[in-house]
Design a protein around this motif. Structure first.
Motif, PDB file in Angstrom:
ATOM      1  N   VAL A  32      48.691 128.597 121.015  1.00 50.70           N
ATOM      2  CA  VAL A  32      48.188 129.987 121.017  1.00 50.70           C
ATOM      3  C   VAL A  32      49.324 130.949 121.345  1.00 50.70           C
ATOM      4  CG1 VAL A  32      46.675 131.594 122.252  1.00 50.70           C
ATOM      5  CG2 VAL A  32      45.798 129.400 121.486  1.00 50.70           C
ATOM      6  N   ILE A  36      50.596 134.025 118.932  1.00 54.29           N
ATOM      7  CA  ILE A  36      50.660 135.410 119.414  1.00 54.29           C
ATOM      8  C   ILE A  36      52.084 135.944 119.312  1.00 54.29           C
ATOM      9  CG2 ILE A  36      50.407 136.855 121.465  1.00 54.29           C
ATOM     10  CD1 ILE A  36      47.952 135.161 122.161  1.00 54.29           C
ATOM     11  N   SER A  51      50.051 138.268 125.468  1.00 57.02           N
ATOM     12  CA  SER A  51      50.039 136.818 125.278  1.00 57.02           C
ATOM     13  C   SER A  51      49.513 136.074 126.498  1.00 57.02           C
ATOM     14  CB  SER A  51      51.435 136.321 124.947  1.00 57.02           C
ATOM     15  OG  SER A  51      52.292 136.515 126.044  1.00 57.02           O
ATOM     16  N   PRO A  54      45.123 135.379 126.444  1.00 56.74           N
ATOM     17  CA  PRO A  54      44.648 134.317 125.545  1.00 56.74           C
ATOM     18  C   PRO A  54      45.131 132.922 125.941  1.00 56.74           C
ATOM     19  CG  PRO A  54      45.448 136.161 124.273  1.00 56.74           C
ATOM     20  CD  PRO A  54      45.804 136.433 125.699  1.00 56.74           C
ATOM     21  N   ARG A  55      46.370 132.818 126.417  1.00 54.66           N
ATOM     22  CA  ARG A  55      46.864 131.507 126.855  1.00 54.66           C
ATOM     23  C   ARG A  55      46.101 131.016 128.074  1.00 54.66           C
ATOM     24  NH1 ARG A  55      52.824 131.730 128.061  1.00 54.66           N
ATOM     25  NH2 ARG A  55      52.320 133.872 128.506  1.00 54.66           N
ATOM     26  N   VAL A  58      42.597 129.900 126.865  1.00 57.14           N
ATOM     27  CA  VAL A  58      42.667 128.628 126.142  1.00 57.14           C
ATOM     28  C   VAL A  58      42.942 127.475 127.105  1.00 57.14           C
ATOM     29  CG1 VAL A  58      44.043 127.343 124.472  1.00 57.14           C
ATOM     30  CG2 VAL A  58      43.256 129.621 123.925  1.00 57.14           C
TER      31      VAL A  58
END
Length: 90
Positions: A32, A36, A51, A54-55, A58
């Protein structure tokens, strides 16, 4: 089997298990993050916090999804060690 070989086998198995755990948790976040980064490079958006979230999400989802498997693997290793202590010592 010598004591040294037993210890090295146990250490190698535990080390391999840790590598699998880290790969399962960090691998999706790495993918991911790469996606990104490509998006940021294509759009020239230089926002560092874009970034991170989302990391994080996830990684947490991967941990939630694989958590039962990870716990079962740790329990299997513990049970193996606990049941084989007499064989390893004597």
């Amino acid at each position: 089997m010598a004591l040294t070989e037993t210890v090295l086998d146990l250490y190698g198995g535990a080390f391999w298990l840790i590598i699998k755990f880290v790969t399962i948790i960090v691998g999706p976040a790495l993918i991911v993050g790469l996606m990104i980064s490509v998006f940021q490079a294509a759009t020239q958006i230089n926002e560092q916090t874009l970034s991170f979230l989302p990391r994080l999400i996830v990684s947490l989802l991967a941990l939630m999804y694989s958590g039962p498997w990870i716990v079962m693997q740790i329990l299997d290793l513990f049970n193996f060690l606990f049941m084989n202590i007499p064989l390893m010592i004597g």
